[in-house]
Design a protein around this motif. Structure first.
Motif, PDB file in Angstrom:
ATOM      1  N   ALA A 113       0.947  -1.133   0.085  1.00  0.00           N
ATOM      2  CA  ALA A 113       0.103   0.053  -0.213  1.00  0.00           C
ATOM      3  C   ALA A 113       0.944   1.342  -0.075  1.00  0.00           C
ATOM      4  CB  ALA A 113      -1.146   0.091   1.149  1.00  0.00           C
ATOM      5  N   LEU A 114       1.872   1.421   0.892  1.00  0.00           N
ATOM      6  CA  LEU A 114       2.754   2.256   0.928  1.00  0.00           C
ATOM      7  C   LEU A 114       3.641   2.527  -0.269  1.00  0.00           C
ATOM      8  CD1 LEU A 114       4.007   1.951   4.562  1.00  0.00           C
ATOM      9  CD2 LEU A 114       2.591   3.928   3.754  1.00  0.00           C
ATOM     10  N   GLU A 115       3.953   1.621  -1.109  1.00  0.00           N
ATOM     11  CA  GLU A 115       4.717   1.586  -2.237  1.00  0.00           C
ATOM     12  C   GLU A 115       3.775   2.079  -3.287  1.00  0.00           C
ATOM     13  OE1 GLU A 115       8.651  -0.937  -1.526  1.00  0.00           O
ATOM     14  OE2 GLU A 115       7.095  -1.863  -2.338  1.00  0.00           O
ATOM     15  N   ILE A 116       2.209   1.905  -3.355  1.00  0.00           N
ATOM     16  CA  ILE A 116       1.403   2.455  -4.434  1.00  0.00           C
ATOM     17  C   ILE A 116       1.457   4.033  -4.122  1.00  0.00           C
ATOM     18  CG2 ILE A 116      -0.993   2.506  -4.967  1.00  0.00           C
ATOM     19  CD1 ILE A 116      -0.834  -0.405  -4.681  1.00  0.00           C
ATOM     20  N   LEU A 117       1.272   4.411  -2.980  1.00  0.00           N
ATOM     21  CA  LEU A 117       1.208   5.811  -2.556  1.00  0.00           C
ATOM     22  C   LEU A 117       2.695   6.487  -3.048  1.00  0.00           C
ATOM     23  CD1 LEU A 117      -0.354   5.630   1.022  1.00  0.00           C
ATOM     24  CD2 LEU A 117      -1.394   6.562  -1.271  1.00  0.00           C
ATOM     25  N   ALA A 118       3.616   5.746  -2.931  1.00  0.00           N
ATOM     26  CA  ALA A 118       5.084   6.131  -3.280  1.00  0.00           C
ATOM     27  C   ALA A 118       4.907   6.501  -4.947  1.00  0.00           C
ATOM     28  CB  ALA A 118       6.271   5.397  -2.777  1.00  0.00           C
ATOM     29  N   ARG A 119       4.652   5.478  -5.498  1.00  0.00           N
ATOM     30  CA  ARG A 119       4.566   5.380  -7.089  1.00  0.00           C
ATOM     31  C   ARG A 119       3.642   6.688  -7.563  1.00  0.00           C
ATOM     32  NH1 ARG A 119       5.205   0.125  -7.411  1.00  0.00           N
ATOM     33  NH2 ARG A 119       2.799  -0.166  -7.934  1.00  0.00           N
ATOM     34  N   SER A 120       2.549   6.649  -6.920  1.00  0.00           N
ATOM     35  CA  SER A 120       1.678   7.949  -7.068  1.00  0.00           C
ATOM     36  C   SER A 120       2.215   9.153  -6.963  1.00  0.00           C
ATOM     37  CB  SER A 120       0.451   7.712  -6.569  1.00  0.00           C
ATOM     38  OG  SER A 120      -0.433   8.785  -6.392  1.00  0.00           O
ATOM     39  N   ALA A 121       2.988   9.487  -5.928  1.00  0.00           N
ATOM     40  CA  ALA A 121       3.664  10.595  -5.642  1.00  0.00           C
ATOM     41  C   ALA A 121       4.698  10.818  -6.835  1.00  0.00           C
ATOM     42  CB  ALA A 121       4.226  10.684  -4.346  1.00  0.00           C
ATOM     43  N   PHE A 122       5.443   9.503  -7.045  1.00  0.00           N
ATOM     44  CA  PHE A 122       6.333   9.652  -8.133  1.00  0.00           C
ATOM     45  C   PHE A 122       6.057  10.229  -9.517  1.00  0.00           C
ATOM     46  CE2 PHE A 122       9.165   7.425 -11.088  1.00  0.00           C
ATOM     47  CZ  PHE A 122      10.484   7.889 -10.726  1.00  0.00           C
ATOM     48  N   PHE A 123       4.728   9.658 -10.055  1.00  0.00           N
ATOM     49  CA  PHE A 123       3.853  10.053 -11.100  1.00  0.00           C
ATOM     50  C   PHE A 123       3.533  11.396 -11.083  1.00  0.00           C
ATOM     51  CE2 PHE A 123       2.592   5.068 -11.459  1.00  0.00           C
ATOM     52  CZ  PHE A 123       3.845   5.103 -12.025  1.00  0.00           C
ATOM     53  N   GLN A 124       3.499  12.160 -10.247  1.00  0.00           N
ATOM     54  CA  GLN A 124       2.772  13.443  -9.886  1.00  0.00           C
ATOM     55  C   GLN A 124       4.272  14.369  -9.643  1.00  0.00           C
ATOM     56  OE1 GLN A 124       0.009  13.536  -6.467  1.00  0.00           O
ATOM     57  NE2 GLN A 124      -1.176  12.158  -7.757  1.00  0.00           N
ATOM     58  N   GLU A 125       5.575  13.728  -9.707  1.00  0.00           N
ATOM     59  CA  GLU A 125       6.764  14.161  -9.462  1.00  0.00           C
ATOM     60  C   GLU A 125       6.821  14.967  -8.160  1.00  0.00           C
ATOM     61  OE1 GLU A 125       8.632  16.003 -13.411  1.00  0.00           O
ATOM     62  OE2 GLU A 125       6.532  15.689 -13.983  1.00  0.00           O
ATOM     63  N   SER A 126       6.333  14.350  -7.310  1.00  0.00           N
ATOM     64  CA  SER A 126       6.407  14.946  -5.948  1.00  0.00           C
ATOM     65  C   SER A 126       7.494  14.230  -4.898  1.00  0.00           C
ATOM     66  CB  SER A 126       5.113  14.767  -5.129  1.00  0.00           C
ATOM     67  OG  SER A 126       5.240  15.119  -3.752  1.00  0.00           O
ATOM     68  N   ASP A 127       8.708  14.492  -5.123  1.00  0.00           N
ATOM     69  CA  ASP A 127       9.846  13.936  -4.582  1.00  0.00           C
ATOM     70  C   ASP A 127       9.926  13.463  -3.355  1.00  0.00           C
ATOM     71  OD1 ASP A 127      10.804  13.914  -7.150  1.00  0.00           O
ATOM     72  OD2 ASP A 127      12.384  15.518  -6.890  1.00  0.00           O
ATOM     73  N   VAL A 128       9.224  14.652  -2.084  1.00  0.00           N
ATOM     74  CA  VAL A 128       9.411  14.604  -0.849  1.00  0.00           C
ATOM     75  C   VAL A 128       8.345  13.476  -0.364  1.00  0.00           C
ATOM     76  CG1 VAL A 128       8.776  15.833   1.307  1.00  0.00           C
ATOM     77  CG2 VAL A 128       9.929  17.076  -0.672  1.00  0.00           C
ATOM     78  N   ARG A 129       6.925  13.434  -1.037  1.00  0.00           N
ATOM     79  CA  ARG A 129       5.962  12.478  -0.550  1.00  0.00           C
ATOM     80  C   ARG A 129       6.532  11.104  -1.085  1.00  0.00           C
ATOM     81  NH1 ARG A 129       1.650  13.573  -3.831  1.00  0.00           N
ATOM     82  NH2 ARG A 129       0.390  12.014  -2.580  1.00  0.00           N
ATOM     83  N   TYR A 130       7.253  11.060  -2.254  1.00  0.00           N
ATOM     84  CA  TYR A 130       7.634   9.688  -2.735  1.00  0.00           C
ATOM     85  C   TYR A 130       8.830   9.257  -1.896  1.00  0.00           C
ATOM     86  CZ  TYR A 130      10.990   6.685  -5.267  1.00  0.00           C
ATOM     87  OH  TYR A 130      11.727   5.667  -5.561  1.00  0.00           O
ATOM     88  N   LEU A 131       9.571   9.890  -1.431  1.00  0.00           N
ATOM     89  CA  LEU A 131      10.682   9.573  -0.399  1.00  0.00           C
ATOM     90  C   LEU A 131      10.204   9.054   1.119  1.00  0.00           C
ATOM     91  CD1 LEU A 131      13.583   9.128  -0.908  1.00  0.00           C
ATOM     92  CD2 LEU A 131      13.973  11.568   0.114  1.00  0.00           C
ATOM     93  N   GLY A 132       9.103  10.005   1.408  1.00  0.00           N
ATOM     94  CA  GLY A 132       8.463   9.783   2.772  1.00  0.00           C
ATOM     95  C   GLY A 132       7.895   8.219   2.686  1.00  0.00           C
ATOM     96  N   PHE A 133       6.854   7.908   1.559  1.00  0.00           N
ATOM     97  CA  PHE A 133       6.147   6.662   1.652  1.00  0.00           C
ATOM     98  C   PHE A 133       7.365   5.717   1.193  1.00  0.00           C
ATOM     99  CE2 PHE A 133       2.748   9.247   0.220  1.00  0.00           C
ATOM    100  CZ  PHE A 133       1.904   9.102   1.285  1.00  0.00           C
ATOM    101  N   THR A 134       8.525   5.815   0.711  1.00  0.00           N
ATOM    102  CA  THR A 134       9.377   4.783   0.325  1.00  0.00           C
ATOM    103  C   THR A 134      10.149   4.600   1.554  1.00  0.00           C
ATOM    104  OG1 THR A 134       9.695   5.726  -1.649  1.00  0.00           O
ATOM    105  CG2 THR A 134      11.379   4.337  -1.168  1.00  0.00           C
ATOM    106  N   ARG A 135      10.591   5.442   2.375  1.00  0.00           N
ATOM    107  CA  ARG A 135      11.044   5.218   3.604  1.00  0.00           C
ATOM    108  C   ARG A 135      10.388   4.248   4.558  1.00  0.00           C
ATOM    109  NH1 ARG A 135      14.008  11.134   3.822  1.00  0.00           N
ATOM    110  NH2 ARG A 135      15.964  10.564   3.006  1.00  0.00           N
ATOM    111  N   ALA A 136       9.217   4.908   4.705  1.00  0.00           N
ATOM    112  CA  ALA A 136       8.133   4.032   5.556  1.00  0.00           C
ATOM    113  C   ALA A 136       7.939   2.506   5.221  1.00  0.00           C
ATOM    114  CB  ALA A 136       6.632   4.867   5.596  1.00  0.00           C
TER     115      ALA A 136
END
Ligand code: 8DG
Ligand code: MN
Ligand code: MN
Length: 385
Positions: A33-56
């Motif tokens: 689930a967290l990685e889907i949120l990370a990818r979704s952030a990545f697709f929106q080019e939101s690096d901070v959110r991508y990294l946050g979800f990836t780290r969690a």
């Protein structure tokens, strides 16, 4: 919850390179689930959110037990805020509404599809989405605007979307070895990437190539590419030359000589797969390779398109390249962040530079690099961060 578990929980290190992350772990539903949120952030080019979800997600992959309550998660690094809400919802309801919505979102689905094509990054996919492209047929109508890489990616996307199995990876390894040994009999080849971390499937197969005598390596990739082409086994390739000037202290850009390729891997039963010599393909086979979708080839394919990365390194950089190309991507990111912030050492896949003493730190093995960094050695199977 035992006292011992509480302790382990609160002692979870914040850097992924300080903890063991096995391939199989105990919290797959939540990390998915967290990685889907990370990818979704990545697709929106939101690096901070991508990294946050990836780290969690990465923290939970290292947890040695299955989370039972949100209370157990509250002291885990990177698991606060938005991530905590997701974790709580999954623990209580078995799923997260936000994630389900994303999975059904047209932008997310299209971005997954488009970025899944070899040669298509987020920027490009984003532009195509804005231009109204939603599927592969839409894309085929604009083939003239695609790069050579994307044309190959699109042509072979059915094969490339399928995972590469370990058995296939090993056959690619044999093909790479047979090819390189024609030119340098004692060349040294190591399979890196996910397969070295113990994965049983991958999206490509990564290899590191070295030799004690650097001269033996010069022109080797060109020779290998040339020979594979004459055999009809190369569907696409892009050769990147070594740029020595880039081997600098701070550059995170990799400047190894590299070949990004798509090979036609003969099936295990195909006539190509002889022990003595790989046969030159006949014109019918060549035709199938050039036009895999052509009707007469539909049921008679004897090969599968597989992505292969070949990286050539001089012996002196080999340990660093091995560490850099074994991954995971998040493990590498964390290792470099830790080195720089905690040790004032700049790490890349060419070497390690001491910013205070202004010198490179040589290493022959990965163990020596961990030692330079003041880290306990982690084998590849514990680097699945
Ligand atoms: P998979 O293929 O099984 O899906 O996973 P993987 O093997 O872990 O991923 P990968 O995309 O093949 O990447 C393997 C490692 O190689 C990863 O840690 C990042 C690294 N890597 C690239 N490209 C480059 C590059 O251009 N330079 C450097 N230094 N490393 C790279 O993938
Ligand atoms: Mn790989
Ligand atoms: Mn790769």
């Amino acid at each position: 919850l035992s006292a011992a578990t509480e302790v382990r929980c609160s002692q979870m290190p914040t850097y992924a390179c300080h903890r063991r992350t096995p391939l199989n772990h105990h919290n797959q539903t939540i990390t998915n689930a967290l990685e889907i949120l990370a990818r979704s952030a990545f697709f929106q080019e939101s690096d901070v959110r991508y990294l946050g979800f990836t780290r969690a997600a990465s923290t939970l992959k290292a947890l040695p037990y299955k989370l039972q309550s949100v209370n157990q998660a509250k002291d885990l690094p990177w698991c606060g805020g938005h991530c905590m809400i997701v974790i709580q919802e999954i623990l209580e309801h078995g799923m997260c509404r936000e994630v389900e919505v994303i999975k059904n979102n047209e932008h997310y689905q299209t971005m997954e599809l488009l970025t899944g094509i070899y040669g298509v990054g987020v920027r490009t996919a984003q532009r195509w989405f804005k231009e109204g492209i939603r599927n592969l047929s839409d894309l085929k109508t604009m083939e003239c605007k695609l790069t050579a890489e994307q044309v190959s990616g699109l042509r072979h996307c059915k094969d490339l979307q399928q995972q590469v199995t370990l058995e296939e990876a090993e056959r690619v390894g044999q093909l790479v070895k047979d090819t390189l040994q024609r030119f340098v009999p004692d060349v040294h080849i190591t399979m890196t990437g996910g397969f070295r971390r113990g994965k049983e499937v991958g999206h490509d197969v990564d290899f590191l190539i070295t030799h004690p005598n650097e001269n033996a390596l010069s022109g080797l990739l060109e020779d290998a590419v040339g020979w594979l082409e004459t055999q009809g086994l190369l569907l696409y390739h892009h050769l990147k030359k070594r740029k020595p000037a880039l081997r600098s202290a701070s550059s995170s850009m990799d400047s190894h000589e590299t070949c990004y390729a798509i090979v036609a891997l003969p099936s295990s039963s195909s006539p190509w797969n002889t022990d003595i010599e790989v046969k030159k393909c006949n014109s019918e086979d060549a035709e199938r390779i050039a036009h895999p979708e052509s009707p007469n080839s539909l049921n008679s394919r004897t090969w599968k398109a597989v992505r292969v990365d070949l990286v050539v390194t001089p012996q002196a950089e080999h340990a660093y390249a091995l560490l850099g190309w074994t991954g995971s991507k998040h493990f590498e990111r964390e290792l470099r962040r830790y080195s720089l912030r905690e040790k004032k050492l700049s790490l890349n896949s060419h070497g390690l530079y001491d910013l205070e003493k202004s010198c490179f730190l040589p290493a022959q093995t990965e163990e020596e690099i961990f030692l330079h960094l003041g880290l306990q050695y982690l084998p590849p199977s514990d680097r699945n961060a």
